[in-house]
Structures are given as structure tokens and as C-alpha cells.
Design a protein around this motif. Structure first.
Motif, PDB file in Angstrom:
ATOM      1  N   MET A 204       3.476  -4.786  -6.817  1.00 21.25           N
ATOM      2  CA  MET A 204       3.729  -6.023  -6.075  1.00 21.25           C
ATOM      3  C   MET A 204       3.007  -7.194  -6.717  1.00 21.25           C
ATOM      4  SD  MET A 204       3.150  -4.923  -2.158  1.00 21.25           S
ATOM      5  CE  MET A 204       3.646  -3.344  -1.544  1.00 21.25           C
TER       6      MET A 204
ATOM      7  N   ASP B  92       1.052  -0.876  -4.273  1.00 20.00           N
ATOM      8  CA  ASP B  92       0.612  -2.276  -4.361  1.00 20.00           C
ATOM      9  C   ASP B  92       0.465  -2.747  -5.800  1.00 20.00           C
ATOM     10  OD1 ASP B  92      -1.766  -1.018  -5.036  1.00 20.00           O
ATOM     11  OD2 ASP B  92      -2.997  -2.444  -3.928  1.00 20.00           O
ATOM     12  N   ASP B  93       0.365  -1.838  -6.765  1.00 24.05           N
ATOM     13  CA  ASP B  93       0.269  -2.265  -8.162  1.00 24.05           C
ATOM     14  C   ASP B  93       1.610  -2.787  -8.677  1.00 24.05           C
ATOM     15  OD1 ASP B  93       1.269   0.319  -7.916  1.00 24.05           O
ATOM     16  OD2 ASP B  93       0.729   0.843  -9.974  1.00 24.05           O
TER      17      ASP B  93
ATOM     18  N   CYS C 236       0.016   2.812   0.809  1.00 20.18           N
ATOM     19  CA  CYS C 236      -0.286   1.584   0.074  1.00 20.18           C
ATOM     20  C   CYS C 236      -0.377   1.825  -1.435  1.00 20.18           C
ATOM     21  CB  CYS C 236      -1.598   0.995   0.573  1.00 20.18           C
ATOM     22  SG  CYS C 236      -1.596   0.624   2.312  1.00 20.18           S
TER      23      CYS C 236
ATOM     24  N   GLN D 102      -5.132  -4.017  -5.471  1.00 23.30           N
ATOM     25  CA  GLN D 102      -5.006  -5.413  -5.038  1.00 23.30           C
ATOM     26  C   GLN D 102      -5.156  -5.563  -3.536  1.00 23.30           C
ATOM     27  OE1 GLN D 102      -1.627  -7.720  -6.443  1.00 23.30           O
ATOM     28  NE2 GLN D 102      -1.237  -6.187  -8.023  1.00 23.30           N
ATOM     29  N   LEU D 103      -4.572  -4.630  -2.798  1.00 25.77           N
ATOM     30  CA  LEU D 103      -4.605  -4.721  -1.338  1.00 25.77           C
ATOM     31  C   LEU D 103      -6.038  -4.651  -0.829  1.00 25.77           C
ATOM     32  CD1 LEU D 103      -3.057  -4.917   1.327  1.00 25.77           C
ATOM     33  CD2 LEU D 103      -2.965  -2.428   1.349  1.00 25.77           C
TER      34      LEU D 103
ATOM     35  N   HIS E 157      -5.244   3.477  -0.152  1.00 25.53           N
ATOM     36  CA  HIS E 157      -5.696   2.104   0.053  1.00 25.53           C
ATOM     37  C   HIS E 157      -6.655   1.734  -1.067  1.00 25.53           C
ATOM     38  CE1 HIS E 157      -8.292  -0.924   2.226  1.00 25.53           C
ATOM     39  NE2 HIS E 157      -7.096  -1.452   2.267  1.00 25.53           N
TER      40      HIS E 157
ATOM     41  N   ASP F 267       3.174 -10.799  -2.267  1.00 26.45           N
ATOM     42  CA  ASP F 267       3.643  -9.668  -1.467  1.00 26.45           C
ATOM     43  C   ASP F 267       2.486  -8.846  -0.910  1.00 26.45           C
ATOM     44  OD1 ASP F 267       6.286 -10.341  -1.888  1.00 26.45           O
ATOM     45  OD2 ASP F 267       6.472  -9.084  -3.680  1.00 26.45           O
ATOM     46  N   VAL F 268       1.419  -8.740  -1.690  1.00 19.49           N
ATOM     47  CA  VAL F 268       0.239  -8.007  -1.228  1.00 19.49           C
ATOM     48  C   VAL F 268      -0.365  -8.710  -0.020  1.00 19.49           C
ATOM     49  CG1 VAL F 268      -2.107  -7.304  -1.839  1.00 19.49           C
ATOM     50  CG2 VAL F 268      -0.251  -6.985  -3.471  1.00 19.49           C
TER      51      VAL F 268
ATOM     52  N   LEU G 222       1.784  -8.000   2.945  1.00 23.94           N
ATOM     53  CA  LEU G 222       1.536  -6.632   3.415  1.00 23.94           C
ATOM     54  C   LEU G 222       0.242  -6.569   4.221  1.00 23.94           C
ATOM     55  CD1 LEU G 222       2.170  -3.599   3.456  1.00 23.94           C
ATOM     56  CD2 LEU G 222       0.931  -3.421   1.284  1.00 23.94           C
ATOM     57  N   HIS G 223      -0.775  -7.260   3.757  1.00 22.97           N
ATOM     58  CA  HIS G 223      -2.053  -7.304   4.476  1.00 22.97           C
ATOM     59  C   HIS G 223      -1.866  -7.870   5.880  1.00 22.97           C
ATOM     60  CE1 HIS G 223      -6.122  -9.469   5.019  1.00 22.97           C
ATOM     61  NE2 HIS G 223      -6.175  -8.308   5.584  1.00 22.97           N
TER      62      HIS G 223
END
Length: 128
Positions: A76, A73-74, A70, A112-113, A109, A80-81, A84-85
Motif C-alpha cells: 500500500m 501493508d507493504d 495487516c 508502515q501500519l 501488525h 492507504d495505510v 486502514l489505520h
């Protein structure tokens, strides 16, 4: 004021629908009762109850490992985050139900995620 043929048909159908409302309700009730009796008879005849925990004990774990990185995620956007979640949630849920579950890992992890998961799904901290 005269009614058109289409309006009369509509009115007639509406009246029939209203008149048969009780009959439809009764049929649904009977159908529910029938399904309930079938479930009861099936559970009575089946001595082994299909319990999730019981099924879980019979599972043979796999030696395969699934790792989701993950760290990107920066790069995205928030949309999109969130996707993904949802995908991670789905993978985790399906893996738990699987007869040969793989070892499931999330790496890097954060960002943002993690904040999105904290907002929308507080139960992820209990994942094993």
C-alpha cells in the motif's frame, strides 16, 4: 454620495443584527439553563445512572472472531495505510460500544501500519 437601495437594505439589516445581539445572547443563555435543568431533573428521577462502565458490565460477549490481516501493508501507499489505520480505530471503538462485542484481532501488525499508528495514536498499545 448616494447609496443604492441594496446598500441601504444591507446597512439596515446590519444595524438590526447589532441591536438584537444582546437579545440573542440572552435567549441562548436561557436555552442552556433550561437544558441544564432538564438534565438535572432527568438524572434525579432516574436512579440508575447511565455510566459507561455500568453499561459495559451488562454486555454479553460474542463468540465471533474478527481478524484483520495487516500483512499487505507493504503493498500500500502511505495514504492507504493511513485510511486502514482510521478504519481499524473505528472498528475497535464501535466494537467496544457494542452490546455483543466480537473478539477483535490484528495479525501481522508491523511495517508502515505500525509506524503510522505509533506516530498518530500512541494509545493503541493499551488496546485489549
Amino acid at each position: 454620495e448616494p447609496m443604492s437601495k441594496r446598500q441601504r437594505k444591507k446597512l439596515l439589516k446590519q444595524k438590526q443584527w447589532e441591536e438584537q445581539k444582546d437579545l440573542r445572547r440572552q435567549k441562548r443563555k436561557e436555552k442552556r439553563q433550561k437544558r441544564k435543568l432538564e438534565r438535572q431533573s432527568k438524572s434525579d428521577s432516574n436512579s440508575e445512572v447511565n455510566d459507561r462502565k455500568r453499561m459495559r458490565r451488562e454486555v454479553v460477549p460474542s463468540t465471533l472472531r474478527l481478524i484483520v490481516d495487516c500483512s499487505f501493508d507493504d503493498l500500500m501507499v502511505l495514504k492507504d495505510v493511513k485510511k486502514l489505520h482510521k478504519q481499524i480505530q473505528r472498528c475497535y471503538a464501535e466494537n467496544r460500544k457494542a452490546f455483543h462485542p466480537v473478539q477483535f484481532y490484528l495479525t501481522s501488525h508491523g511495517g508502515q501500519l505500525k509506524s503510522n499508528m505509533n506516530e498518530n495514536d500512541k494509545g493503541w498499545v493499551n488496546w485489549k
